[in-house]
Design a protein around this motif. Sequence first.
Motif, PDB file in Angstrom:
ATOM      1  N   GLY A 179       0.888  -1.127   0.143  1.00 53.51           N
ATOM      2  CA  GLY A 179      -0.003   0.077  -0.040  1.00 53.51           C
ATOM      3  C   GLY A 179       0.775   1.127   0.047  1.00 53.51           C
ATOM      4  O   GLY A 179       1.965   1.191  -0.050  1.00 53.51           O
ATOM      5  N   ALA A 180       0.234   2.572  -0.004  1.00 51.08           N
ATOM      6  CA  ALA A 180       0.949   3.804   0.125  1.00 51.08           C
ATOM      7  C   ALA A 180       0.136   4.668   1.067  1.00 51.08           C
ATOM      8  O   ALA A 180      -1.251   4.482   1.136  1.00 51.08           O
ATOM      9  CB  ALA A 180       0.999   4.269  -1.142  1.00 51.08           C
ATOM     10  N   ALA A 181       0.703   5.674   1.668  1.00 53.24           N
ATOM     11  CA  ALA A 181       0.101   6.705   2.309  1.00 53.24           C
ATOM     12  C   ALA A 181       0.367   7.956   1.875  1.00 53.24           C
ATOM     13  O   ALA A 181       1.574   8.460   1.685  1.00 53.24           O
ATOM     14  CB  ALA A 181       0.637   6.628   3.749  1.00 53.24           C
ATOM     15  N   ALA A 182      -0.590   8.894   1.739  1.00 49.92           N
ATOM     16  CA  ALA A 182      -0.286  10.282   1.145  1.00 49.92           C
ATOM     17  C   ALA A 182       0.216  10.977   2.487  1.00 49.92           C
ATOM     18  O   ALA A 182       0.033  10.638   3.503  1.00 49.92           O
ATOM     19  CB  ALA A 182      -1.755  10.756   0.965  1.00 49.92           C
ATOM     20  N   PRO A 183       1.104  12.244   2.100  1.00 50.98           N
ATOM     21  CA  PRO A 183       1.737  12.908   2.910  1.00 50.98           C
ATOM     22  C   PRO A 183       0.626  13.751   3.990  1.00 50.98           C
ATOM     23  O   PRO A 183      -0.526  13.777   3.318  1.00 50.98           O
ATOM     24  CB  PRO A 183       2.602  13.767   2.388  1.00 50.98           C
ATOM     25  CG  PRO A 183       1.782  13.909   0.821  1.00 50.98           C
ATOM     26  CD  PRO A 183       1.345  12.541   0.621  1.00 50.98           C
ATOM     27  N   ALA A 184       1.048  13.972   5.310  1.00 50.84           N
ATOM     28  CA  ALA A 184       0.059  14.590   6.063  1.00 50.84           C
ATOM     29  C   ALA A 184       0.780  15.959   6.789  1.00 50.84           C
ATOM     30  O   ALA A 184       2.087  15.869   6.625  1.00 50.84           O
ATOM     31  CB  ALA A 184      -0.346  13.608   7.080  1.00 50.84           C
ATOM     32  N   ASN A 185       0.078  16.801   7.224  1.00 47.96           N
ATOM     33  CA  ASN A 185       0.511  18.022   8.173  1.00 47.96           C
ATOM     34  C   ASN A 185      -0.564  18.312   8.927  1.00 47.96           C
ATOM     35  O   ASN A 185      -1.526  17.564   9.368  1.00 47.96           O
ATOM     36  CB  ASN A 185       0.835  19.095   7.265  1.00 47.96           C
ATOM     37  CG  ASN A 185      -0.438  19.348   6.568  1.00 47.96           C
ATOM     38  OD1 ASN A 185      -1.623  19.565   6.785  1.00 47.96           O
ATOM     39  ND2 ASN A 185      -0.050  19.589   5.072  1.00 47.96           N
ATOM     40  N   LYS A 186      -0.482  19.325   9.869  1.00 51.04           N
ATOM     41  CA  LYS A 186      -1.300  19.733  11.073  1.00 51.04           C
ATOM     42  C   LYS A 186      -2.459  19.855  10.420  1.00 51.04           C
ATOM     43  O   LYS A 186      -3.535  20.023  11.437  1.00 51.04           O
ATOM     44  CB  LYS A 186      -0.737  20.996  11.549  1.00 51.04           C
ATOM     45  CG  LYS A 186      -0.645  22.036  11.016  1.00 51.04           C
ATOM     46  CD  LYS A 186      -0.230  23.205  11.686  1.00 51.04           C
ATOM     47  CE  LYS A 186      -0.232  24.765  10.916  1.00 51.04           C
ATOM     48  NZ  LYS A 186       0.287  25.670  11.553  1.00 51.04           N
ATOM     49  N   ASP A 187      -2.858  20.337   9.379  1.00 53.13           N
ATOM     50  CA  ASP A 187      -4.088  20.409   8.647  1.00 53.13           C
ATOM     51  C   ASP A 187      -4.745  19.443   7.895  1.00 53.13           C
ATOM     52  O   ASP A 187      -6.018  19.294   7.498  1.00 53.13           O
ATOM     53  CB  ASP A 187      -4.050  21.988   7.806  1.00 53.13           C
ATOM     54  CG  ASP A 187      -3.703  23.024   8.642  1.00 53.13           C
ATOM     55  OD1 ASP A 187      -4.123  23.113   9.679  1.00 53.13           O
ATOM     56  OD2 ASP A 187      -2.757  23.885   7.959  1.00 53.13           O
ATOM     57  N   GLN A 188      -3.938  18.387   7.672  1.00 50.37           N
ATOM     58  CA  GLN A 188      -4.399  17.504   6.798  1.00 50.37           C
ATOM     59  C   GLN A 188      -4.030  16.010   7.400  1.00 50.37           C
ATOM     60  O   GLN A 188      -2.838  15.740   7.512  1.00 50.37           O
ATOM     61  CB  GLN A 188      -4.040  17.415   5.360  1.00 50.37           C
ATOM     62  CG  GLN A 188      -4.090  16.256   4.264  1.00 50.37           C
ATOM     63  CD  GLN A 188      -3.735  16.406   3.119  1.00 50.37           C
ATOM     64  OE1 GLN A 188      -3.573  17.551   2.286  1.00 50.37           O
ATOM     65  NE2 GLN A 188      -2.599  15.529   2.803  1.00 50.37           N
ATOM     66  N   SER A 189      -4.929  15.123   7.585  1.00 50.92           N
ATOM     67  CA  SER A 189      -4.588  13.750   8.238  1.00 50.92           C
ATOM     68  C   SER A 189      -4.784  12.933   6.999  1.00 50.92           C
ATOM     69  O   SER A 189      -5.243  13.099   5.821  1.00 50.92           O
ATOM     70  CB  SER A 189      -5.689  13.418   9.099  1.00 50.92           C
ATOM     71  OG  SER A 189      -6.995  13.381   8.575  1.00 50.92           O
ATOM     72  N   SER A 190      -4.127  11.886   6.936  1.00 47.48           N
ATOM     73  CA  SER A 190      -3.844  10.756   6.092  1.00 47.48           C
ATOM     74  C   SER A 190      -3.983   9.234   6.624  1.00 47.48           C
ATOM     75  O   SER A 190      -3.165   9.157   7.538  1.00 47.48           O
ATOM     76  CB  SER A 190      -2.695  10.716   5.530  1.00 47.48           C
ATOM     77  OG  SER A 190      -2.428   9.734   4.440  1.00 47.48           O
ATOM     78  N   SER A 191      -4.782   8.505   6.074  1.00 52.98           N
ATOM     79  CA  SER A 191      -5.184   7.229   7.003  1.00 52.98           C
ATOM     80  C   SER A 191      -5.599   6.334   6.112  1.00 52.98           C
ATOM     81  O   SER A 191      -6.094   6.585   4.757  1.00 52.98           O
ATOM     82  CB  SER A 191      -5.990   7.177   8.115  1.00 52.98           C
ATOM     83  OG  SER A 191      -7.234   7.391   7.621  1.00 52.98           O
ATOM     84  N   SER A 192      -5.186   4.843   6.214  1.00 56.54           N
ATOM     85  CA  SER A 192      -5.505   3.834   5.271  1.00 56.54           C
ATOM     86  C   SER A 192      -6.090   2.686   6.323  1.00 56.54           C
ATOM     87  O   SER A 192      -5.745   2.513   7.370  1.00 56.54           O
ATOM     88  CB  SER A 192      -4.389   3.293   4.575  1.00 56.54           C
ATOM     89  OG  SER A 192      -3.818   4.070   3.680  1.00 56.54           O
TER      90      SER A 192
END
Length: 222
Positions: free
Chosen positions: A45-58
Amino acid sequence: MLNGEKYTLTLKNQSSRFERFAIFQTLRDVADSAVKPLSLAWIVGAAAPANKDQSSSSEFTWRTTYNVAIINSYHMGNELLSTNTVQMPVNISQENGFAVTYFGDFPYGAPAFVGSIMDGEKGFLIIQSDRRVPASERQYEENCFLKVGFSMAGKQVSVADLHPDNLYRFSLDPIYRIVTGEFYPGQIIGDDPFEKSYIIKFGDELKKTIILKDENSFEDGK
């Protein structure tokens, strides 16, 4: 229990980078088994980058439905490959044991399951090959290779060489692991990815959240 138990894994990426990863399984060591199966990249799989304003989860959900397969791969030249596979379902709540042989003249025949073997212990898989299975030297001479393969939820988990007149005993109580990196489904997990992998410990609820941090490190989530 052919439907198996349902597991759910949630991966949260807190890294600022795009990350690829593989989930794989290792089967627990069995003292009286001389053959240890090779772990394969089970889920890629792959995970998108994240920051304080954007979460990324699978999220991944699967059931512990096992199949065992005997695989015959015949390399007939550089560009022609013949693969013959026979599969059997494995019920982890019962005893599981299979006798294996080879029919026909090698390498133009095929392996097969030909009976049951029981040792009275649940949670293990027993495979007994007979003398008709060609030896490793013969397999290399003909460029035809016989394997014992395991799959869970329709994806390959591990593979081992099939030898003649040999008793295999494998545990069906897997350890789940995850590692970052470039992988393809079914790829053999080598020593380096194994050493860098993170053990996923499921509780009684069979649900788990883990967090991917910077520097390719993991930690348990809430």
